[in-house]
Enzyme design. Sequence first.
Site, mmCIF file in Angstrom:
data_model
loop_
_atom_site.group_PDB
_atom_site.id
_atom_site.type_symbol
_atom_site.label_atom_id
_atom_site.label_comp_id
_atom_site.label_asym_id
_atom_site.label_seq_id
_atom_site.Cartn_x
_atom_site.Cartn_y
_atom_site.Cartn_z
ATOM 1 N N TRP A 128 11.849 53.699 62.579
ATOM 2 C CA TRP A 128 12.645 53.456 61.373
ATOM 3 C C TRP A 128 13.949 52.804 61.824
ATOM 4 O O TRP A 128 14.644 53.361 62.696
ATOM 5 C CB TRP A 128 12.905 54.803 60.694
ATOM 6 C CG TRP A 128 13.697 54.759 59.433
ATOM 7 C CD1 TRP A 128 13.526 53.917 58.371
ATOM 8 C CD2 TRP A 128 14.791 55.622 59.095
ATOM 9 N NE1 TRP A 128 14.438 54.208 57.396
ATOM 10 C CE2 TRP A 128 15.233 55.250 57.818
ATOM 11 C CE3 TRP A 128 15.432 56.671 59.756
ATOM 12 C CZ2 TRP A 128 16.275 55.889 57.177
ATOM 13 C CZ3 TRP A 128 16.474 57.313 59.121
ATOM 14 C CH2 TRP A 128 16.894 56.923 57.839
ATOM 15 N N ASP A 208 11.820 64.353 63.674
ATOM 16 C CA ASP A 208 12.143 63.854 62.336
ATOM 17 C C ASP A 208 10.909 64.046 61.450
ATOM 18 O O ASP A 208 9.888 63.384 61.647
ATOM 19 C CB ASP A 208 12.532 62.367 62.429
ATOM 20 C CG ASP A 208 13.038 61.827 61.093
ATOM 21 O OD1 ASP A 208 13.085 62.596 60.113
ATOM 22 O OD2 ASP A 208 13.385 60.626 61.031
ATOM 23 N N LYS A 243 10.710 62.296 49.921
ATOM 24 C CA LYS A 243 9.384 61.784 49.597
ATOM 25 C C LYS A 243 8.488 62.886 49.017
ATOM 26 O O LYS A 243 7.837 62.695 47.999
ATOM 27 C CB LYS A 243 8.696 61.193 50.826
ATOM 28 C CG LYS A 243 9.586 60.317 51.702
ATOM 29 C CD LYS A 243 10.032 59.063 50.975
ATOM 30 C CE LYS A 243 10.666 58.024 51.872
ATOM 31 N NZ LYS A 243 11.871 58.380 52.588
HETATM 32 C C1 LMR Z 1 11.971 53.758 54.350
HETATM 33 O O1 LMR Z 1 11.822 53.651 55.573
HETATM 34 O O2 LMR Z 1 11.586 52.898 53.542
HETATM 35 C C2 LMR Z 1 12.627 54.989 53.797
HETATM 36 O O3 LMR Z 1 12.866 55.913 54.816
HETATM 37 C C3 LMR Z 1 13.822 54.700 52.997
HETATM 38 C C4 LMR Z 1 15.029 54.363 53.812
HETATM 39 O O4 LMR Z 1 16.048 55.004 53.623
HETATM 40 O O5 LMR Z 1 14.966 53.437 54.628
#
Ligand code: LMR
Length: 392
Positions: A128, A208, A243
Amino acid sequence: MLDTLNQQPPDTLLALIKLFNADPSPDKIDLGVGVYRTADGATPVFAAIKAAERRLADTQPTKAYLGPEGDMGFVYALMPHIFGGDDPARGGLIDGMQTPGGTGAVRLAVALAKKAGATRVLMGTPSWPNHAQIMGDLSLEVLPFAHAAADGSADMATLRAALESAGAGDAVLLHGCCHNPTGIDYTPEQWDEIAALVKSSGVLPILDLAYQGLGLGMEDDAYGVRKVLATVPEALVAYSCDKNFGLYRDRVGALYAMGKDTDVTARIMSNGWALARANWSMPPDHGAAAVRLILDDEALTASWLEELDSMRARINQVREKLAASSNAGAVDLTPLGRQRGMFAMLPLDKDQILTLRNEHAIYMAGSGRINVACLTMGNIDKFVGALAAVSA
Ligand code: LMR
């Protein structure tokens, strides 16, 4: 002084929301930010949340301050679902606090690791994007290793090598389930090995867990977290309800810490409260209070779990249909059937991603990540056809 600040680019994922909203195409498809959509393309509020919010409005006696730890009823009500067993707090070894969303929990976990002396964090990539951003903001060095192997499974060899080259004083960030952005999760056997490796290397695990319930189910998705915590002496767990309770904008998360004894756990928490106070003082109450009301009520809990189960079933149905499509041009969609959660990475370059946006009104992250949960039986064929058109 402020005129010395350099212009920062907008967050590319969040910028997609605005681009998508501004597109007038009637059959546009948003595969960008991680929100769940129903077969009708809606992101409704859970029925259990609506009921809890009504109850909250009728019965909440005050909105006076809580404290930096937030709503501890919420924090404790989640623990059986995350940690399982008869004693989810392990006799006081595990404790927690509420945070503004999963992002607040990750931020706090990384800040605690830094305060405890960590300077480097091992992290599988891609991850992420905000993970690296948070670590950079806290001046921690990221030690990247490849998360995915060529065959589409988790690359255990690089993880093994990364953990063997690190040691006490380092931290490792691991996705508990529904890996964002690849959808490639560790199997239980791999988690068993990871837990042993984390223990022998002495690194601090930061887990996480942002998508519990959206991969295999609430219990199975907690396997990794439970295994690591049962094996190592200390760990941090960043949790998100954004989520699995559909509370995105209400920012509902929690940070849990396990110390090697109850005194250490108490000290970790006191540092968490101090960091929270200096950052946001205390987390927003409303969403967490609604989650607490749900988890304290059997009927509302059953309703929440039923809705979560149906979300997971729909995501997996879309995954199966994508995996079975043999007409996506040069893009092989079969791995999506083995992956879990909302996300998958497609091997598309920047030009192909822009063509999908400009000519087919299909919006996805520049990395090639798609949000599978935004596809429906009604738009999969259009999507697969567009993939064939850009990759032919
Ligand atoms: C995502 O990766 O789309 C979600 O975790 C939302 C975000 O805050 O990036």
